[in-house]
Scaffold this active site. Structure first.
Site, PDB file in Angstrom:
ATOM      1  N   SER A  91       2.406  -1.102   5.271  1.00  0.00           N
ATOM      2  CA  SER A  91       0.972  -1.338   5.374  1.00  0.00           C
ATOM      3  C   SER A  91       0.227  -0.421   4.423  1.00  0.00           C
ATOM      4  O   SER A  91       0.718   0.624   4.021  1.00  0.00           O
ATOM      5  CB  SER A  91       0.500  -1.109   6.807  1.00  0.00           C
ATOM      6  OG  SER A  91       0.797   0.202   7.206  1.00  0.00           O
ATOM      7  N   TYR A 103       0.351   2.601  -5.847  1.00  0.00           N
ATOM      8  CA  TYR A 103       0.721   2.549  -4.433  1.00  0.00           C
ATOM      9  C   TYR A 103       0.593   1.127  -3.901  1.00  0.00           C
ATOM     10  O   TYR A 103       1.515   0.600  -3.277  1.00  0.00           O
ATOM     11  CB  TYR A 103      -0.163   3.506  -3.626  1.00  0.00           C
ATOM     12  CG  TYR A 103       0.098   3.454  -2.146  1.00  0.00           C
ATOM     13  CD1 TYR A 103       1.156   4.168  -1.597  1.00  0.00           C
ATOM     14  CD2 TYR A 103      -0.701   2.697  -1.295  1.00  0.00           C
ATOM     15  CE1 TYR A 103       1.417   4.127  -0.234  1.00  0.00           C
ATOM     16  CE2 TYR A 103      -0.447   2.647   0.064  1.00  0.00           C
ATOM     17  CZ  TYR A 103       0.607   3.361   0.590  1.00  0.00           C
ATOM     18  OH  TYR A 103       0.858   3.308   1.929  1.00  0.00           O
TER      19      TYR A 103
END
Length: 134
Positions: A91, A103
């Site tokens: 997540s 990221y």
């Protein structure tokens, strides 16, 4: 049992898996919970125009190569055990945005990797579930 491992290095991942199987006799769960989230990393993971390529490479190694290597070496053990579950904690990369481009890209890649593994091995001798929260 605690094992210090650089999860981006295949030989170290192989050693870790062998130690886990030796200690537990089988392997039927894997939790991939990695992220390059320390301040130094986040400070340099901005937009792709100003991002040093080393930041991109580090994000991919930490957040994508690492789970690939652990799955590569644990899935066969799970198949041999007759069952297995993979939990990928990925997540945080789904929202996008100008900052944390490496990221976000690596976490979306991890999500797709999880789906590919489920598709390839999800019905193999009881290895049926993987979770990748959004």
């Amino acid at each position: 049992m605690t094992v210090a491992v650089d999860h981006t290095q295949e030989d170290e991942v192989q050693r870790m898996v062998a130690m886990a199987v030796g200690h537990c006799r089988s392997l039927n769960i894997l939790v991939n919970n990695v992220a390059g989230t320390h301040r130094e990393f986040q400070a340099t993971d901005r937009d792709i125009v100003t991002m040093p390529v080393e930041v991109w490479d580090r994000a991919m190694a930490t957040n994508l190569r690492s789970p690939m290597l652990t799955c590569k070496h644990t899935v066969p053990k799970m198949i041999a055990a007759g069952c297995g579950s993979i939990v990928d904690i990925s997540s945080g990369g789904h929202g996008g945005g100008a900052a944390l481009a490496a990221y976000a890209g690596s976490k979306i890649g991890q999500h797709r990797l999880t789906m590919a593994i489920v598709t390839a091995y999800g019905t193999h001798r009881g290895c049926r579930n993987a979770m990748s929260p959004r």
